[in-house]
Write an enzyme that holds these catalytic residues in place. Structure first.
Site, short mmCIF file in Angstrom:
data_model
loop_
_atom_site.label_atom_id
_atom_site.label_comp_id
_atom_site.label_asym_id
_atom_site.label_seq_id
_atom_site.Cartn_x
_atom_site.Cartn_y
_atom_site.Cartn_z
N GLY A 268 -68.80 -4.76 -48.77
CA GLY A 268 -69.01 -3.44 -49.34
C GLY A 268 -68.22 -2.43 -48.53
CE1 TYR A 309 -79.67 3.23 -43.02
CE2 TYR A 309 -77.39 3.86 -43.46
CZ TYR A 309 -78.58 3.29 -43.87
OH TYR A 309 -78.69 2.78 -45.14
CB CYS A 339 -83.64 25.00 -45.93
SG CYS A 339 -84.92 25.99 -45.15
CE1 TYR A 375 -74.14 0.94 -49.12
CE2 TYR A 375 -72.64 0.46 -47.31
CZ TYR A 375 -73.42 0.03 -48.36
OH TYR A 375 -73.48 -1.30 -48.65
#
Length: 421
Positions: A268, A309, A339, A375
């Protein structure tokens, strides 16, 4: 080979040109690095792209032209693959559906199109077999251990939801037989990273599972998780060593079964991670105690990996003309407009804000967040009612918009007047 510390001049020119023409923030992908990654994996019999890393139809179409197969984990990803030109239901198995559960709409679609299902739970086998006996399936196995650069990317072991537990293989095979499902192969993916000693454990577990099958299969999959460098100087994964370990296992599988076995890999981020940047405009620079915060018009609504992560992404600052910001360095945290206290790109896992030694930019300069081709856009959200930002492709010097900027009107148009039911 290790990752370069500097952006190339072609990419720099493309970022500054795009900032003027489409505005910020935006994603920008380079096509050639993706093609090079595919070339590096050509020893494998099949390269199957885990499109959850980057599911833009134009990226999928480009990879299909390179004979890269595709993995889908949702009904939406199936439809993206079809839009990109992938042909389901053929002997080539261009599309495989991988999940731990299968929703009713996805179940109907994979049956209609003849898409093999990589089953990660016994319930998937039972639900598929009940309505489509004879359907092609893979078994995704959890070997009892996992690995990853972060506990949230570990996809094996007793704390992972993924895969059929290794002790349940025989029960899964009974379901295969009860529903006369066509077992294509075994799949084993235990998390992100490239620990070669750990890799040997995975390939040994695959061989052990094959020996327990007592039946022929046509393929095994090494799964994904191939690492990419996120910092300057970090080494590349040794693909020759990676392939050699899995090919040795494949040869032993063939000796065990007495038939040829196809060896697939499922990258990926390896194909797209280093091929993308996120460009944003600096809208505020402020001093806090002895540190500085540089605030961008992009936040974790665009790039979620740091807040999820604690992932590291190198960041560089450019003037509007495209020159690198120069001058003395000082401690800088780079953050976004949301915010939320966690809307910071420079943080460790657990939300600890870090300050990097960088030259201080000015309001109006550009920030380029590197290595976000995987991602990045696929994890984006509309949090704070922020529209999704455009995606661009740089290919042989040509810059193309491959996803338009979402408008606020598009964002809220589905919130129609409530209708009773």
């Amino acid at each position: 080979m290790s990752r370069s510390d500097a952006l190339g001049p072609t990419l720099l020119a493309a970022v500054t040109r795009a900032a003027r023409s489409v505005g910020t923030p935006f994603w920008l992908y380079e096509a050639e690095p993706m093609r090079e990654r595919v070339r590096q994996l050509r020893a494998f019999d099949g390269i199957r792209f885990a499109q959850k890393a980057n599911s833009n139809v134009h990226v999928l179409r480009m990879l299909r032209a390179l004979n890269v197969l595709v993995d889908a984990v949702s009904l939406g990803e199936i439809e993206r693959a079809l839009r990109a030109g992938y042909e389901p239901g053929t002997e080539a198995h261009e599309v495989v559906f991988t999940a731990d559960l299968i929703e009713e709409a996805a179940l109907a679609r994979v049956i209609e199109l003849g898409i093999p299902v990589n089953c990660g739970s016994p319930d998937m086998l039972a639900q598929l077999g009940a309505v489509a006996p004879g359907h092609p399936v893979w078994l995704r196995l959890n070997p009892g251990f996992g690995h990853g650069h972060n506990r949230k990317t570990n996809t094996g072991g007793p704390s992972s939801k993924h895969g059929i537990w290794h002790e349940g293989l025989e029960d899964a095979l009974r379901l295969v037989d009860a529903h006369r499902l066509n077992l294509v192969g075994l799949h084993m993916h235990i998390g992100s990273g490239a620990d070669y000693e750990h890799l040997r454990r995975v390939s040994d577990s695959m061989l052990s599972a094959v020996r327990r099958l007592d039946r022929p299969i046509g393929a095994i999959s090494a799964g994904g998780g191939l690492s990419v460098p996120y910092r300057a100087g970090e080494p590349e994964v040794d693909i020759e060593q990676y392939y050699a370990a899995w090919n040795e296992t494949r040869l032993e599988v063939e000796r065990t079964l007495g038939n040829e076995v196809r060896l697939e890999i499922e990258p990926g981020r390896y194909l797209t991670g280093n091929a993308g940047v996120l460009a944003a405009r600096i809208r505020a620079v402020k001093k806090v105690a002895e540190n500085h915060f540089v605030l961008l018009d992009a936040g974790f609504s665009e790039l979620a990996r740091p807040v999820l992560y604690g992932s590291h992404h190198d960041i560089c600052f450019l003037t509007s003309a495209g020159a690198s910001v120069a001058g003395p360095v000082c401690p800088i945290a780079v953050a976004g407009p949301l915010c939320e206290a966690g809307d910071v790109f420079t943080q460790h896992d657990g939300g600890v804000v870090t300050f990097r030694e960088l030259p201080l930019p000015q309001v109006g300069d550009l920030a380029v967040v590197r290595d976000v081709g995987a991602y990045g856009a696929t994890m984006s959200s509309n949090y704070n009612s922020r529209p999704l930002v455009p995606e661009l492709m740089l290919d042989d010097g040509r810059l193309t918009v491959i996803r338009q900027r979402q408008s606020i009107e598009q964002l809220i148009e589905l919130e129609v007047e409530g209708e009773p039911f």
